[in-house]
Design an enzyme around this catalytic site. Sequence first.
Site: not given
Length: 534
Positions: A109, A111-112, A144-145, A202, A279-280
């Site tokens: 997911g 995450g940041r 830490d995001g 982005r 995931d990429n």
Amino acid sequence: MTETTLSSLQELTFDNRFVRELPADPERENYRRQVNDACFSYVDPTPVTQPSLLAYSREMLQQLDLTESLADSDEFLQVFAGNNVLPEMQPYAMCYGGHQFGHWAGQLGDGRAILLGDVINRQNQRWSLQLKGSGLTPYSRNADGLAVLRSSLREFLCSEAMHHLGIPTTRALSLVTTGEKVVRDMLYDGNPQFEPGAVVCRVAPSFTRFGNFQILTAQRSFDTLQKLLDYTIKTDFPHLDLSAPEVYRQWFEEVCIRTADMIVHWMRVGFVHGVMNTDNMSILGLTIDYGPYGWLEDYDPDWTPNTTDAQGRRYRFSHQPQVAHWNLLQLAEAIYPLINDAAPLEQALQSYADHFQQQYQRMLANKLGFADSSDEINQLLTDLFSLLQQVETDMTLFYRGLARVDLSQQALPLESVKQALQDAWYQPDQIDDQYLSALAQWLARYQQLIDSDQITEAQRQQQMNAVNPKYVLRNYLAQQAIDRAAEGDVTLLHELHEVLRRPYDEQPEQEKFAEKRPEWARHKPGCSMLSCSS
Ligand code: AMP
Ligand code: MG
């Protein structure tokens, strides 16, 4: 122009279809968790103390109907630092899973990364805005995001450079430093340091990845899987007819073709993604998630920039086509429950292989100035690749140099060949008479094939320079821009950004950015090797 541009970000038109049409995680609190049977979780960006704008993309501003003076405003800075959420934005993080280095990793997911919503521009195009490095989300796991300047600058510059190279990619609107310090152990060697924090905005028509489908299948959430696929077809593949019986197969086949085209482009310019986990992988065939990517310097098909992958080299340059195929197979398995028939999926995977092979051969022929491939050209290429690996040869400079070798003369003078190509050689003492004579023999065969195709020297040069870039974001250049920006000097960042807007043009005044990697950068972290830490 003025009537078509906006005077405030408040005037942007949003259409947040993803959150409107797809199942949301019902939990609104922001804490790390497993999310089931949902496509996303609502979460706000974390405000930052001292944001500062380092760079923006003019082209992306235009796409969003924004002006440069608006980009210089405090309003722009606060929104794209994550401090101000516009009334029409509905921030959320996507839920997805993925295979990392060949192993199923379960839920990953955003995450940041936090999506702000979809802008519909004056030309009715959809652009999803996403802040990367904007704080914790339910998907942050044990991290830490946040993102640091080093990786954010690399993503900003490279994604825009890829766009100007004509390669499908997510884009970058802005690069902001947050004024906050982020701890990173860059080399994973027990030496954590404080680094400047940063946020990149982005932009892409869609950020949906293979992993968005995979996680739902892994959870056996087949209704939500179907909703996501129908949504994706309607929104991102509107030319497909959702009511057609074969539409899922057609969709998958199109993802295969787009992925193949993207990989052909990477192989053309010497781009190594570095972390081709599922995931990429974008369902639109966009280059996404710029982490420890790199550019081939000397032509080494086994090279990977990613130190985390140094052992297995799964994501090395030459392996990217096979990895994409493997990733597509994982996507096929994810949507299989909606089709219940393996044959059409296998057929589409075969079309990936066929399409890739054909386009790859043609691309390589184009790099030599030929219109299309042939058996003779393929043999010529095989022999070229062996020559390029015998001595350390810069791939980018070699092709530009080859375009300059004058093939119109009957017997090629070795001195002029040497002169045209010497910039590409990292170790001049490797270039002995034996090597030069092998090269001369190869050039004579090349010359014959060019002659028999009746390609003039002017045509050859023009065709080659249109597909062989002069300027790429060399690993050491990105690192120099990072070092300078960390000291507060963004001139190099801006200069590089500008040069990379016209990567195929000669730009004689910018020759220094086309030079091969200097010796000091050979083993320097950031220049030759990168970890996933970012
Ligand atoms: P990547 O390898 O960068 O594509 O990241 C893999 C997963 O780790 C994704 O789910 C990311 O969102 C997550 N991730 C990477 N870095 C961070 C971070 N600093 N904080 C939270 N999540 C992260
Ligand atoms: Mg990722």
